[in-house]
Scaffold this active site. Sequence first.
Site, PDB file in Angstrom:
ATOM      1  N   HIS A  34       3.594   5.055  -1.723  1.00 18.41           N
ATOM      2  CA  HIS A  34       3.985   5.672  -0.449  1.00 18.41           C
ATOM      3  C   HIS A  34       5.113   6.685  -0.623  1.00 18.41           C
ATOM      4  CE1 HIS A  34       7.337   2.653  -0.149  1.00 18.41           C
ATOM      5  NE2 HIS A  34       7.902   3.623   0.544  1.00 18.41           N
ATOM      6  N   ASP A  84       0.578  -0.659  -3.337  1.00 19.49           N
ATOM      7  CA  ASP A  84       1.580   0.410  -3.225  1.00 19.49           C
ATOM      8  C   ASP A  84       2.253   0.677  -4.575  1.00 19.49           C
ATOM      9  OD1 ASP A  84       3.287   2.290  -2.154  1.00 19.49           O
ATOM     10  OD2 ASP A  84       4.630   0.818  -1.217  1.00 19.49           O
ATOM     11  N   SER A 187      12.854   2.073  -2.174  1.00 21.99           N
ATOM     12  CA  SER A 187      11.405   2.035  -2.428  1.00 21.99           C
ATOM     13  C   SER A 187      11.062   2.635  -3.787  1.00 21.99           C
ATOM     14  CB  SER A 187      10.663   2.827  -1.350  1.00 21.99           C
ATOM     15  OG  SER A 187      10.700   2.159  -0.115  1.00 21.99           O
ATOM     16  N   GLY A 188      10.094   2.020  -4.451  1.00 27.48           N
ATOM     17  CA  GLY A 188       9.653   2.505  -5.759  1.00 27.48           C
ATOM     18  C   GLY A 188      10.414   1.929  -6.918  1.00 27.48           C
TER      19      GLY A 188
END
Length: 240
Positions: A34, A84, A187-188
């Site tokens: 994402h 994801d 995120s990530g």
Amino acid sequence: MVFLYKTTHEGQTRRGLFCGGSIVEPLHVVTAAHCVERLLETEIKVYAGKLDSNIDLIEPYQQSADVQLITIYESFVSETFHGDIAILTLDRPLNFTKGVKPLCVPRSGNTDKDLKPRPAKEPSFKYGMVFGWGVTVTQNFRESRVLREVKLPIRKQSFCTAAHPGMTKLMFCAGGLLKQDSCQGDSGGPFALWSARSQKWWLAGIVSWGDGCGDPTKPGVYTRVGTAVRQWIYNNTNIE
């Protein structure tokens, strides 16, 4: 650990640090799908060896690379965050130093329980480490300028699905104690597990999504780096 930096200013996406990532070998970084699904390769620069998110502050181990290719997991569903995960192929290899190191990725057939993001038997907890420059409650929900880390317990899947009905089998949740959590901007980044057997850190999850930050009833959700995902990573990188 790296951070992803958006190099252009188009539409509603701001210029600057927007996600984290994990080095798995010199030419490849794993992150959340994402984070990059709506971006072109030319819009992303990867910074490694940084503690401070200010790219103009040159640090001893600082390195950077452009992105040559974005590979998104074929089962990724943007509406639900299922699968994801994405791989960034860099235009030049990173040099491993004291400040730039990869996270190990288990092979799909690895049966070492230390490397699996599964909870320990009650009343004990199994903990992993999360790293990032994301938002912190202590800084009035502003992104941290310096790299931070937090130790989080892996929760039972039944607890996770009760807290987040939209979770799938490719997800797990962690946190819910002491109001510690990952948050926007993390995120990530990696959820890493330590193996006493190998004396190494291993990639077990990817910071994916959540419902708020620091809510003990709703721990953060992570992409599970399980058998199928591990094999996909090996198929799309040069890990030996």
